[in-house]
Design an enzyme around this catalytic site. Structure first.
Site: not given
Ligand code: HXC
Length: 513
Positions: A169-170, A403-404
């Site tokens: 993501g971001g 040009g290079a």
């Molecule tokens: C809150 C999160 C989290 C998140 C993971 N966790 N990402 N909690 N916010 N963004 C938590 C999970 O719920 C889990 O909690 C623990 O972290 C470990 O995650 P798992 O899924 O068990 O690990 P894994 O299988 O290794 O997968 C990792 C992952 C997946 C691929 C990163 O967790 C995932 O897809 N997370 C969401 C990613 C996402 O969509 N993020 C937002 C992106 S948008 P528990 O309690 O079960 O252990 C963004 C915008 C930014 O970031 C913009 C900036 C401008």
């Protein structure tokens, strides 16, 4: 008093456990180190001073009030690497997936602010699920606070990002603004939208690794500058990279002690083949010229027709930019122009002198290049060299066409010293193509067209496929025997070490982005 000290020690212990032993074991099982282990391997032993160990989030949303962790998923502080101050943040995936929200972001901003005030590099060890979903917009605000600081710090202090887990993501845009991105094979990935979104939108089936793994970004996108087989190697890479770079834009890179020896390199006299169309490996030239074992290549697997990296010359840190005749004949194209331009600008930000080794047949022709903007992108390299005020030296080993020739750090765009080997061919284009154009009518009228063409090609080559026409005009300062290259460069960079050049006063230039 003892009770109070005990309470503090309990808290420290709790903080050090992050998300707990189970989560630490899961992290290890994936072949990853924990946030604290990474810092341990990165910094000089015992030098780490933590800041904000007891910080917690303030959210009450979606059960977060029952899920508080000391440190809020990121370990931040300062320490030394080989005795030099650095600031570091290390995201802790064991705590809520290393997700970033208000308090987590504040901790990162705090050390970035300190780094700016005190003029020292920031190293980010990224391992995070992205914006903490439960905290909503404050997570987005936290990211933006970091992006803003990344931008203000750009060119002031070195910023290095190691991607050691997810970065999606971001979240990718903080590393993207920093100077160098490093990735680890199989355990790290970066993308703006993940495989599921990609499948929904474009119907492409792709794994995380294919979409944004280390190999993908090293070879296809060029997003990562360096890739490593494992985290320990990556951490060693950070230390090595820092050794070539000063602490901030006001300082010079470290000059290592150097014992002068025999600086003549006879192997360079035979490296360029007799046949001008035959390739040779420019990396061999680099290794012959620089201090033994000192070449640290950046972007090794991306746009291989251009070689860039740091090296040392008589102990002095330099940036090397070289055409690679062994890959696509060393032609300039969009990717190689971008790769070199970014590197030149980094070196110029941080007072690292530039050495250019040139063997370039010109820009790559074709619709793909034209339609994707070789004009704008090639101009970036031209612009980057032209505005660089660090000492700049060029050695033309063979071709410098069209040009290079101008773009690759020619005298006309501000190079300080320009050398050529006797094998140099400095011309508008290769002799064959030139003869075909300017002697078109004569060739067409000849009985033996092939023979005429060859005769005219030779005529043009005698006139221009050499360094002497350019030397006669002072565009080349000296034509040198190749085995003298190293000693000439050592002396010239020493002569230029106090170079002081200022650009015209302006708010900032407008590089053709
Ligand atoms: C809150 C999160 C989290 C998140 C993971 N966790 N990402 N909690 N916010 N963004 C938590 C999970 O719920 C889990 O909690 C623990 O972290 C470990 O995650 P798992 O899924 O068990 O690990 P894994 O299988 O290794 O997968 C990792 C992952 C997946 C691929 C990163 O967790 C995932 O897809 N997370 C969401 C990613 C996402 O969509 N993020 C937002 C992106 S948008 P528990 O309690 O079960 O252990 C963004 C915008 C930014 O970031 C913009 C900036 C401008």
């Amino acid at each position: 008093m003892n009770e109070k000290i005990n309470l503090l020690q309990q808290k420290i212990q709790e903080a050090c456990l992050g998300g707990g032993q189970e989560k630490i074991d899961a992290q290890h099982k994936k072949g990853k180190l924990t946030a604290r282990e990474r810092i341990h391997f990165l910094l000089d032993e015992g030098s780490f001073e933590e800041i904000g160990m007891l910080v917690q989030h303030r959210s009450r949303n979606f059960g977060l009030d029952k899920q508080t962790f000391l440190g809020d998923g990121v370990v931040t502080g300062y320490g030394t690497i080989n005795g030099r101050l650095v600031y570091v943040f290390s995201q802790d995936f064991t705590v809520l997936g290393g997700s970033l929200a208000e308090a987590h972001a504040e901790k990162i901003c705090r050390i970035m602010d300190l780094a700016m005030k005190n003029g020292a590099p920031v190293i980010g060890l990224n391992d995070s699920g992205g914006a903490r979903i439960q905290e909503g917009v404050v997570s987005l605000a936290g990211y933006a606070d970091i992006f803003y600081r990344n931008t203000l710090a750009s060119g002031v202090i070195p910023q290095i990002s190691a991607i050691l887990g997810p970065c999606a993501g971001g979240a990718v845009y903080s590393p993207a603004i920093t100077d160098f991105i490093m990735m680890v094979e199989n355990t790290s990935y970066m993308f703006v939208t993940g495989p599921n979104v990609v499948k929904t939108v474009t119907h492409e089936n792709v794994t995380s690794e294919e979409l944004g793994g280390a190999l993908t970004h090293a070879t296809k996108s060029g997003v990562t500058h360096l890739t490593y087989a494992n985290e320990i190697e990556c951490i060693q890479g950070i230390k090595k990279l820092l050794s070539y770079i000063p602490q901030n834009c006001e300082e010079q890179p470290m000059l290592l002690p150097y014992e002068p020896g025999d600086e003549i390199r006879p192997a360079l006299n035979t490296i360029v083949p007799e046949n001008p169309n035959q390739p040779y490996d420019m990396k061999e030239v680099i290794h012959q010229i620089v201090d033994e074992g000192s070449f640290f290549e950046v972007h090794k697997d991306y746009a291989e027709n251009m070689v860039v990296g740091f090296a040392r010359l008589a102990g002095r840190s330099i940036g090397v930019v070289a055409n690679q005749p062994a890959y696509l004949a060393g032609v300039l194209d969009i990717k190689s122009s971008l790769k070199a331009a970014r590197f030149v600008r980094f070196c110029d930000c941080f007072n690292i002198p530039l050495l250019v080794l040139e063997d370039v047949p010109g820009f790559l022709p074709g619709t793909d290049q034209e339609w994707n903007g070789i004009i704008t992108n090639g101009a970036k390299l031209l612009y980057a060299f032209s505005e660089a005020t660090v000492p700049r030296i060029t050695v033309i080993t063979r071709k410098a066409y069209g040009g290079a020739y101008d773009v690759m750090n020619s005298k006309h765009i501000g190079a300080d010293m320009n050398y050529a080997w006797p094998t140099a061919e400095i011309a508008v284009m290769g002799a064959k193509g030139a003869a075909e154009i300017i002697f078109k009518n004569e060739i067409a009228a000849a009985d033996d067209k092939e023979a005429k063409w060859k005769e005219k090609e030779k005529e043009y080559a005698v006139m221009f496929a050499n360094p002497y026409e350019a030397a006669a005009r002072g565009f080349i300062d000296e034509v040198i025997v190749p085995d003298q290259t190293r000693i000439k460069l050592i002396r010239a960079f020493e002569m230029l070490q106090n170079k002081a050049e200022k650009l015209p006063r302006k708010k900032h230039g407008n590089i053709p982005l």
